[in-house]
Design an enzyme around this catalytic site. Structure first.
Site, short mmCIF file in Angstrom:
data_model
loop_
_atom_site.label_atom_id
_atom_site.label_comp_id
_atom_site.label_asym_id
_atom_site.label_seq_id
_atom_site.Cartn_x
_atom_site.Cartn_y
_atom_site.Cartn_z
N SER A 311 0.82 -1.21 0.00
CA SER A 311 0.00 0.00 0.00
C SER A 311 0.86 1.26 0.00
O SER A 311 1.59 1.52 -0.96
CB SER A 311 -0.95 -0.05 1.19
N ASP A 322 11.14 4.99 -9.48
CA ASP A 322 10.88 5.55 -10.80
C ASP A 322 11.55 6.91 -11.02
O ASP A 322 11.85 7.28 -12.15
CB ASP A 322 9.37 5.69 -11.03
N LYS A 336 -0.74 -4.02 -3.47
CA LYS A 336 -2.04 -3.40 -3.18
C LYS A 336 -2.03 -2.00 -3.78
O LYS A 336 -1.45 -1.08 -3.24
CB LYS A 336 -2.32 -3.33 -1.68
#
Length: 412
Positions: A311, A322, A336
């Site tokens: 999460s 990224d 999730k």
């Protein structure tokens, strides 16, 4: 002729009013119990991520619920739970007043129970462990991420909703609860008896460590994204910077997540600029959260993740990966990628509703897929006392990575 026409039109309007009232009744005729059902229905109708409502006729679901005999609040709650069950989404759920208060307490920093973060499988309805909370009875008993909870005090968990299961594991400190568990690497289910305790959620631990090569590494362990997490981690980074840290390891293993906003704020501690996360609603509206700098440190960073990283932890890990700010070491994360909002209900209960999904800055949808680390290091399950020690292969891999000239030079 005009008088007759007016009479006909009036009659049609009257008939139309009467017809619209059949089976529905004016809004003021609803009982308190029916109003609560309607309140839940309206919230889901407005906010739920899946506009098909799991390919169900959501209006018909409302009408069927209102026709039931709602004689007391418990019956109403059961009816609402049945209404939500058709969505087949374990994260969209009713929180009875005591459950709602407990959830609000846990995100603010303290709870009482066994210390398990749990989820329900969408396909098989199995109850499984996301991660035990650090220092909790569950962790001390050796319960691991991905363990399946088959029974709670002899009751089959397939019969229970997510919150019913959580409620059965809660209780006064000092009382006991027996869980029947299943683990992928064991042949037979086994039982664990836990003593409930008051669990103080201190989300951050930090210390400065020196490697044999003379590198000063700030080791930060973040166990949960509660209301205190961002301020505590910020203070820890500032302290380590003052003490001369050259590089950092951020340990998110077995961190089941928590508050979305906490994850965003913590990402901003590490990033000068860049997108942290995209959110997508059912209308396809793309929103984004950005870093606006300056970061607290530019020192090299490695993030440790595993199957219990979920999460908000995945939002943070994905943002750092990224944006090229950190390299990830460990195993594939939980997966999730759904976001829930909490809604207050008029009687003190709460409603958790899946309102959006998130994508990483590179537009990866990680729901059920997880995030793959830059360096995969498979290990047998480790106890918390082993994390960040010489017996922790993932931690050792992170130290080696930080010691490489490429990382120290800032090349990712």
């Amino acid at each position: 002729m005009r008088a007759r026409l007016r009479t006909v039109i009036f009659g049609l309007v009257l008939l139309g009013f009467l017809w619209l009232g059949v089976g529905h009744g004016p809004a003021w005729a609803l009982t308190d119990e029916q109003n609560l059902v309607s309140e839940v229905w309206r919230i889901v109708n407005r906010a739920y991520l899946d506009e098909t409502f799991n390919h169900q006729n959501w209006w018909f679901i409302r009408q069927r619920a209102l026709k039931q005999s709602l004689n007391d609040r418990d019956t109403t709650y059961t009816t609402i739970q049945g209404m939500l069950a058709v969505l087949e989404d374990p994260y969209t759920r009713l929180l009875r007043p005591e459950q709602y208060r407990s959830l609000q307490t846990s995100t603010s920093g303290e709870l009482t129970g066994v210390g398990l973060q749990i989820t329900k499988g969408e396909a098989d309805n199995a109850l499984s462990v996301i991660a035990p909370i650090e220092g909790s009875p569950a962790e001390q008993a050796g319960i691991q991420p991905k363990d399946r909870v088959l029974k709670i005090e002899g009751t089959d968990t397939h019969q229970l909703t997510l919150d019913e299961a959580a409620n059965r594991m809660r209780g006064p400190a000092g009382t006991k609860v027996t869980l029947t568990l299943e683990r992928t690497d064991t042949a037979e289910p086994f039982e664990v008896t836990l003593v409930r305790d008051r669990i103080t959620l201190n989300p951050v631990s930090a210390d400065l460590r020196a490697t044999p090569e003379g590198l000063k590494v700030g080791y930060l362990r973040l166990s949960q994204f509660n209301a205190n997490a961002s301020s505590e981690l910020s203070a820890a980074i500032k302290r380590l910077e003052k003490d001369g840290a050259d590089a950092y390891i951020l340990d998110l293993r077995n961190n089941p997540g928590g508050l979305l906003q906490a994850g965003i704020e913590i990402a901003r501690l590490w990033l000068d600029e860049g997108t942290i996360v995209y959110t997508v609603s059912r209308q396809g509206i793309l929103d984004s959260f950005e870093a606006h700098g300056p970061a607290l440190t530019e020192d090299p960073l490695v993030v440790l993740v595993n199957e219990g990283t979920a999460s908000a932890s995945e939002i943070l890990a994905g943002a750092l990966q990224d944006n090229g700010r950190a390299q990830l070491v460990g195993t594939v994360t939980f997966g999730k990628g759904l976001i829930q909002s909490l809604f207050d209900l008029s009687d003190g209960a709460g409603l958790a509703v899946t309102v959006a999904k998130y994508e990483t800055p590179d537009h990866h949808d990680i729901n059920r897929l997880g995030i793959t680390p830059d360096q995969v290091v498979e290990v047998k399950p480790l106890g918390r006392e082993t994390f960040g020690t010489g017996e922790d292969p993932q931690y050792q891999a992170a130290l080696e990575l930080l010691g490489s000239a490429a990382v120290i030079a800032g090349v990712s």
